[in-house]
Design an enzyme around this catalytic site. Structure first.
Site, PDB file in Angstrom:
ATOM      1  N   GLU A 156       0.817  -1.206   0.000  1.00  0.00           N
ATOM      2  CA  GLU A 156       0.000   0.000   0.000  1.00  0.00           C
ATOM      3  C   GLU A 156       0.856   1.263   0.000  1.00  0.00           C
ATOM      4  O   GLU A 156       0.519   2.254  -0.644  1.00  0.00           O
ATOM      5  CB  GLU A 156      -0.961   0.008   1.187  1.00  0.00           C
ATOM      6  CG  GLU A 156      -2.009  -1.115   1.154  1.00  0.00           C
ATOM      7  CD  GLU A 156      -2.932  -1.028  -0.067  1.00  0.00           C
ATOM      8  OE1 GLU A 156      -2.929   0.008  -0.755  1.00  0.00           O
ATOM      9  OE2 GLU A 156      -3.652  -2.005  -0.327  1.00  0.00           O
ATOM     10  N   TYR A 201      -6.696   6.318   3.769  1.00  0.00           N
ATOM     11  CA  TYR A 201      -6.767   5.214   2.821  1.00  0.00           C
ATOM     12  C   TYR A 201      -5.950   4.012   3.299  1.00  0.00           C
ATOM     13  O   TYR A 201      -6.467   2.897   3.426  1.00  0.00           O
ATOM     14  CB  TYR A 201      -6.299   5.633   1.418  1.00  0.00           C
ATOM     15  CG  TYR A 201      -6.043   4.403   0.593  1.00  0.00           C
ATOM     16  CD1 TYR A 201      -7.114   3.675   0.084  1.00  0.00           C
ATOM     17  CD2 TYR A 201      -4.755   3.887   0.419  1.00  0.00           C
ATOM     18  CE1 TYR A 201      -6.920   2.482  -0.601  1.00  0.00           C
ATOM     19  CE2 TYR A 201      -4.547   2.708  -0.258  1.00  0.00           C
ATOM     20  CZ  TYR A 201      -5.624   2.013  -0.765  1.00  0.00           C
ATOM     21  OH  TYR A 201      -5.429   0.837  -1.411  1.00  0.00           O
ATOM     22  N   ASP A 212     -10.253   5.154  -2.143  1.00  0.00           N
ATOM     23  CA  ASP A 212      -9.135   5.700  -2.911  1.00  0.00           C
ATOM     24  C   ASP A 212      -9.692   6.458  -4.115  1.00  0.00           C
ATOM     25  O   ASP A 212     -10.905   6.634  -4.251  1.00  0.00           O
ATOM     26  CB  ASP A 212      -8.177   4.582  -3.344  1.00  0.00           C
ATOM     27  CG  ASP A 212      -8.738   3.795  -4.516  1.00  0.00           C
ATOM     28  OD1 ASP A 212      -9.983   3.736  -4.649  1.00  0.00           O
ATOM     29  OD2 ASP A 212      -7.946   3.240  -5.295  1.00  0.00           O
TER      30      ASP A 212
END
Length: 299
Positions: free
Chosen positions: A46, A129, A147
């Site tokens: 991520e 996020y 997102d």
DNA sequence: TAGGCGTGGAC
DNA sequence: TGTCCAAGCCT
């Protein structure tokens, strides 16, 4: 906010079915990936995926996790090693933040990536996020993961706009209202919304003929109006300070021992004032340090 | 909340 | 060519 015309109960099953058949086979979606790297693998992926395309992330992610398979192993690296390994992924401050997060995880959580969203939010480089992506995708918990893809799908399918407005806290509220009841279905729904936005409901030239929810899409039914006038434009890169910073750091990455004589750092840069400003700002960010007329990666 | 922050591919 | 865009975050 425009009225929501599609009942949330319709969206999730349709998207889940589409996701099961059409989702890309990505490393971090494979069971072996989770078995080998756990939540740490998800967290690293991520970080790398923040503003960087999937295809560029994949090879870097695998090399990264081979070198530092746990937060604790990475916590023992130096910033210089981390910035070098980050290579040309872009936004190198993310490498420092990831390194810092690894140290924080080691010190505050005994080396285990926390499951709690607030604990994740407290880590360096993790925002709304990433915190919820880790909680949802690594731990299977029910959180709204929002997102840019998710926001675009909501803008089009539910609100009839061609592009979402600026990211806002209210996006979390809107997404939470769409989540299915169960943890498992929520995780799939989050991933499916992102996948749809990434592969079908793209920013430019969306492939509406391949969209599983096109019949319910408010934007399509309104004739796909262009409502993107208010979008924030990315600043010009050519000639920018960012370009100069990138050139300085690239020179350092490619230098022997990660250091160069100060007066040799992009010495042919057309704007000397801008070059010095770039060097100073990199030092201020902790991405470089000056010592003895040398500029080097941070130790 | 707006602006700063890399890099490279697609068109 | 120039422009847009990419699983955001920080200040």
């Amino acid at each position: 906010m425009p009225a929501i015309s599609t009942p949330p109960s319709d969206l999730a099953p349709t998207l889940a079915e589409w996701y099961r058949s059409d989702a890309r086979d990505l490393p971090w979606r494979r069971p072996e990936f989770h078995a080998q790297f756990g939540a740490w693998g998800t967290l690293v992926s991520e970080f790398m995926l923040q503003q960087t395309p999937v295809t560029r992330v994949i090879p870097h992610l695998e090399a990264w996790l081979r070198r530092w398979p746990t937060p604790t192993s990475m916590s023992r690296a130096t910033p210089a090693e981390v910035v070098l390994q980050w290579a040309n992924l872009g936004y190198p401050r993310r490498a420092l933040w990831l390194h810092r997060a690894a140290i924080e995880i080691t010190e505050r959580h005994s080396g285990a990536v926390p499951r709690d969203v607030d604990a994740l939010l407290a880590l360096s480089g993790i925002g709304d996020y990433t915190a919820r992506a880790v909680a949802a995708f690594a731990f299977g918990d029910r959180h709204p993961v929002v997102d840019t893809n998710t926001r675009r799908v909501i803008a089009r399918a539910l609100e009839g706009r061609s592009h979402p407005g600026p990211a806002a806290r209210s996006d979390l509220v809107a997404m939470r209202a769409l989540l299915p009841e169960s943890d498992d279905e929520s995780a799939v729904f989050n991933a499916a919304m992102m996948e749809l936005g990434a592969t079908v409901c793209t920013s430019r030239a969306p492939k509406c003929e391949r969209c599983p929810i096109s019949a319910q899409c408010v934007w399509i039914n309104a004739g796909r109006p262009d409502t993107g006038d208010g979008r924030r434009r990315q600043a010009r890169y050519e000639g920018s300070d960012r370009q100069a910073r990138g050139a300085v750091l690239k020179a350092l990455r490619h230098s022997d021992a990660g250091e160069l004589p100060l007066d040799a750092v992009i010495h042919d840069w057309p704007d000397a004032v801008q070059r010095d400003r770039a060097i100073d700002s990199l030092i201020a960010d902790g991405l470089a340090e000056a010592a003895e007329h040398m500029l080097r990666l941070p130790r």
